[in-house]
Each structure stands twice: as C-alpha cells, then as structure tokens.
Design a protein around this motif. Structure first.
Motif, mmCIF file in Angstrom:
data_model
loop_
_atom_site.group_PDB
_atom_site.id
_atom_site.type_symbol
_atom_site.label_atom_id
_atom_site.label_comp_id
_atom_site.label_asym_id
_atom_site.label_seq_id
_atom_site.Cartn_x
_atom_site.Cartn_y
_atom_site.Cartn_z
ATOM 1 N N ALA A 152 0.827 -1.207 0.000
ATOM 2 C CA ALA A 152 0.000 0.000 0.000
ATOM 3 C C ALA A 152 0.861 1.257 0.000
ATOM 4 O O ALA A 152 0.560 2.229 -0.682
ATOM 5 C CB ALA A 152 -0.937 -0.017 1.203
ATOM 6 N N SER A 153 1.945 1.233 0.781
ATOM 7 C CA SER A 153 2.826 2.399 0.818
ATOM 8 C C SER A 153 4.203 1.997 1.320
ATOM 9 O O SER A 153 4.351 0.997 2.031
ATOM 10 C CB SER A 153 2.256 3.470 1.751
ATOM 11 O OG SER A 153 2.249 2.974 3.072
ATOM 12 N N VAL A 154 5.200 2.764 0.916
ATOM 13 C CA VAL A 154 6.554 2.531 1.425
ATOM 14 C C VAL A 154 6.695 3.309 2.727
ATOM 15 O O VAL A 154 6.542 4.526 2.751
ATOM 16 C CB VAL A 154 7.623 3.000 0.404
ATOM 17 C CG1 VAL A 154 9.023 2.842 0.974
ATOM 18 C CG2 VAL A 154 7.484 2.226 -0.900
ATOM 19 N N LEU A 155 6.963 2.599 3.809
ATOM 20 C CA LEU A 155 7.082 3.245 5.118
ATOM 21 C C LEU A 155 8.522 3.717 5.355
ATOM 22 O O LEU A 155 8.753 4.824 5.837
ATOM 23 C CB LEU A 155 6.654 2.268 6.216
ATOM 24 C CG LEU A 155 6.480 2.819 7.613
ATOM 25 C CD1 LEU A 155 5.339 3.827 7.675
ATOM 26 C CD2 LEU A 155 6.221 1.688 8.611
ATOM 27 N N ILE A 156 9.484 2.858 5.034
ATOM 28 C CA ILE A 156 10.906 3.194 5.215
ATOM 29 C C ILE A 156 11.654 2.762 3.955
ATOM 30 O O ILE A 156 11.607 1.589 3.578
ATOM 31 C CB ILE A 156 11.486 2.490 6.457
ATOM 32 C CG1 ILE A 156 10.616 2.781 7.698
ATOM 33 C CG2 ILE A 156 12.919 2.940 6.712
ATOM 34 C CD1 ILE A 156 10.979 1.942 8.917
ATOM 35 N N THR A 157 12.325 3.709 3.322
ATOM 36 C CA THR A 157 13.008 3.407 2.059
ATOM 37 C C THR A 157 14.309 2.650 2.301
ATOM 38 O O THR A 157 14.839 2.620 3.423
ATOM 39 C CB THR A 157 13.349 4.695 1.284
ATOM 40 O OG1 THR A 157 14.314 5.436 2.061
ATOM 41 C CG2 THR A 157 12.113 5.564 1.045
ATOM 42 N N GLU A 158 14.843 2.098 1.205
ATOM 43 C CA GLU A 158 16.118 1.382 1.265
ATOM 44 C C GLU A 158 17.225 2.303 1.800
ATOM 45 O O GLU A 158 18.046 1.891 2.626
ATOM 46 C CB GLU A 158 16.443 0.904 -0.159
ATOM 47 C CG GLU A 158 17.461 -0.187 -0.228
ATOM 48 C CD GLU A 158 17.626 -0.755 -1.643
ATOM 49 O OE1 GLU A 158 16.820 -0.414 -2.548
ATOM 50 O OE2 GLU A 158 18.555 -1.532 -1.826
ATOM 51 N N GLN A 159 17.222 3.557 1.339
ATOM 52 C CA GLN A 159 18.239 4.520 1.782
ATOM 53 C C GLN A 159 18.089 4.843 3.269
ATOM 54 O O GLN A 159 19.080 4.919 4.000
ATOM 55 C CB GLN A 159 18.128 5.812 0.949
ATOM 56 C CG GLN A 159 19.224 6.822 1.263
ATOM 57 C CD GLN A 159 20.630 6.293 0.941
ATOM 58 O OE1 GLN A 159 20.874 5.817 -0.151
ATOM 59 N NE2 GLN A 159 21.541 6.342 1.921
ATOM 60 N N GLY B 205 8.707 -6.644 4.386
ATOM 61 C CA GLY B 205 9.908 -6.277 3.642
ATOM 62 C C GLY B 205 11.140 -6.248 4.515
ATOM 63 O O GLY B 205 11.045 -6.228 5.746
ATOM 64 N N TYR B 206 12.313 -6.285 3.874
ATOM 65 C CA TYR B 206 13.596 -6.274 4.580
ATOM 66 C C TYR B 206 13.606 -7.337 5.690
ATOM 67 O O TYR B 206 13.974 -7.090 6.825
ATOM 68 C CB TYR B 206 13.890 -4.875 5.141
ATOM 69 C CG TYR B 206 15.329 -4.663 5.549
ATOM 70 C CD1 TYR B 206 16.364 -4.687 4.616
ATOM 71 C CD2 TYR B 206 15.667 -4.432 6.893
ATOM 72 C CE1 TYR B 206 17.675 -4.484 5.003
ATOM 73 C CE2 TYR B 206 16.985 -4.229 7.282
ATOM 74 C CZ TYR B 206 17.987 -4.254 6.330
ATOM 75 O OH TYR B 206 19.288 -4.055 6.726
ATOM 76 N N GLY B 207 13.136 -8.526 5.340
ATOM 77 C CA GLY B 207 13.131 -9.632 6.294
ATOM 78 C C GLY B 207 11.762 -9.939 6.872
ATOM 79 O O GLY B 207 11.473 -11.075 7.243
ATOM 80 N N LEU B 208 10.906 -8.915 6.950
ATOM 81 C CA LEU B 208 9.589 -9.128 7.571
ATOM 82 C C LEU B 208 8.615 -9.727 6.560
ATOM 83 O O LEU B 208 8.534 -9.262 5.419
ATOM 84 C CB LEU B 208 9.029 -7.808 8.103
ATOM 85 C CG LEU B 208 9.763 -7.256 9.308
ATOM 86 C CD1 LEU B 208 10.631 -6.076 8.929
ATOM 87 C CD2 LEU B 208 8.790 -6.847 10.386
ATOM 88 N N ASP B 209 7.861 -10.736 7.028
ATOM 89 C CA ASP B 209 7.003 -11.483 6.108
ATOM 90 C C ASP B 209 5.530 -11.349 6.428
ATOM 91 O O ASP B 209 5.137 -10.976 7.541
ATOM 92 C CB ASP B 209 7.363 -12.973 6.168
ATOM 93 C CG ASP B 209 6.883 -13.610 7.485
ATOM 94 O OD1 ASP B 209 7.262 -13.101 8.565
ATOM 95 O OD2 ASP B 209 6.120 -14.590 7.429
ATOM 96 N N PRO C 153 13.529 -4.834 -0.629
ATOM 97 C CA PRO C 153 14.651 -4.087 -0.035
ATOM 98 C C PRO C 153 14.214 -2.938 0.874
ATOM 99 O O PRO C 153 15.033 -2.315 1.530
ATOM 100 C CB PRO C 153 15.414 -3.564 -1.261
ATOM 101 C CG PRO C 153 14.405 -3.497 -2.349
ATOM 102 C CD PRO C 153 13.394 -4.580 -2.076
ATOM 103 N N TYR C 154 12.914 -2.635 0.896
ATOM 104 C CA TYR C 154 12.389 -1.545 1.731
ATOM 105 C C TYR C 154 11.322 -2.114 2.666
ATOM 106 O O TYR C 154 10.929 -3.284 2.555
ATOM 107 C CB TYR C 154 11.787 -0.443 0.843
ATOM 108 C CG TYR C 154 10.680 -0.938 -0.064
ATOM 109 C CD1 TYR C 154 9.370 -1.024 0.390
ATOM 110 C CD2 TYR C 154 10.952 -1.353 -1.371
ATOM 111 C CE1 TYR C 154 8.353 -1.499 -0.421
ATOM 112 C CE2 TYR C 154 9.938 -1.824 -2.204
ATOM 113 C CZ TYR C 154 8.644 -1.907 -1.718
ATOM 114 O OH TYR C 154 7.643 -2.387 -2.519
#
Ligand code: PRP
Ligand code: MN
Ligand code: MG
Length: 182
Positions: A7-14, A157-161, A170-171
């Motif tokens: 739905a939305s990116v909460l925390i970006t890769e950067q 994301g980033y490990g969370l499933d 990656p984010y």
C-alpha cells in the motif's frame, strides 16, 4: 514485484541503510574491540537481512549466532511461551552479546529470549531492533538500540514477512489489507 500488494513505502532502502550505519556506530561505541569478539544473536528468520547489514556496518569484529524458535499455541499473536528448534552453536558465558531483532511487536518473544540467554551468564546482553511498535512499551523489555518506532500497522519487507512472503523486498512497506482479507 508483488504488484499492488504494497500500500505504501514506510521506510526506504536509503533510510534503512542510513539507520543501520547509525546503529552500528552506537553499538561499536559501547563495544570496542576487546579480548573477545562481540556475539550477534539473531532469531530466524525476520532479522537476517538486518543482521547481515549490521554485521558489515560494524567497525568491530563480530561472531554470528542463530536461533530458531516456535511459539506454543495456535493463536496468531505470540503467547510468549517458546520452544527452541535450533539453539546457539556456542556457549555465550562471559561473552558480550547483542540480540538483533527486526521488529518488537508485543515484546513477548524477546522477553522470553532475554530470560533464556541471561541464564547462560553472558558478560553483557543488549538488544538492537530495527523496528518497534507501540505495544512493545507495554511489556517490560529493556531495548538499548532502536532504529524506528513505527505505527501499529502490518509491515513487510527487509526480512519481515506475511505468510513467508515479502521478506526479499529491499524496503519496508505497509501491506494492502486486500492481501490478508482475501
Ligand atoms: C516476528 C518478528 C519478531 C517477532 C516479534 O517473528 O520477526 O521476531 O515476530 O513479535 P513479538 O514482539 O510480538 O513477540 P515471527 O514469529 O513472525 O517469525 P519470523 O521472524 O520467522 O517471521
Ligand atoms: Mn522473527
Ligand atoms: Mg513472521
């Protein structure tokens, strides 16, 4: 990838990368290179991405240990009663230890783990988590290093499933409710 599920990116890769660098600096300041290497302990699987990045960002030598646990009971939220499926490979007595977690939600997993590891008499035992949810503050879990306090939304994301999917993003993003309501 995963078209329409996020739905939305909460925390970006950067933003993750910058935070990992910052947390690594804090951990290294508290744990300078000493007579024995720092031990990072991760509970599979959610924190593997974070552990891999944190270990490489730390300017001090670290050793990696993994545990696998399973919560008893059928409820979807963790009960806090935990069974060890895979234990540490090494003794942590008199070692400096940092538990690396991806997220603290209810805090129940972690509060069990802290008691379990403390009984093995490490020299020091701290917790480093990338994410923490508001409910976590209701359970008394001493967490020294926190990346982000996040709202009570389902994140992946980033490990969370969710049902073992999305760990490879990656984010960190919020999941569209249609994914878990269908
Ligand atoms: C998730 C997450 C944390 C734990 C947090 O793991 O990775 O380890 O739940 O929840 P709590 O604070 O309410 O105990 P999960 O059990 O989903 O296993 P996974 O890491 O393999 O995804
Ligand atoms: Mn986990
Ligand atoms: Mg999970």
């Amino acid at each position: 990838m995963y078209d329409g599920d996020i739905a939305s990116v909460l925390i970006t890769e950067q933003e993750i990368s910058d935070k990992v660098t910052e947390l690594a600096k804090q951990v290294a300041d508290d744990h300078p290179e000493g007579d024995s290497d720092l031990v990072l302990i991760t509970v599979l699987k959610g924190a593997v991405m974070f552990m891999a990045d944190l270990a490489r960002a730390l300017p001090v030598p670290v050793q990696l240990e993994f545990m696998a646990v399973s919560s008893y009971g059928s409820s979807t939220s963790s009960s806090g009663v935990v069974r060890i499926l895979k234990d540490l490979d090494r003794d942590i007595a008199d070692r400096r230890v940092v538990i690396v977690e991806d997220i603290i939600d209810s805090g129940l997993t972690l509060s069990w783990l802290l008691k379990n590891l403390q009984s093995r008499r490490p020299r020091s035992l701290e917790v480093c988590t990338l994410l923490r949810k508001p409910d976590a503050v209701k359970v008394e879990v001493p967490v020294k290093y926190v990346g982000f306090d996040i709202p009570n939304e389902f994140v992946v994301g980033y490990g969370l499933d969710y049902a073992e999917r999305y760990r490879d993003l990656p984010y960190i993003g919020t999941l569209d409710p249609k994914v878990y309501s269908s």
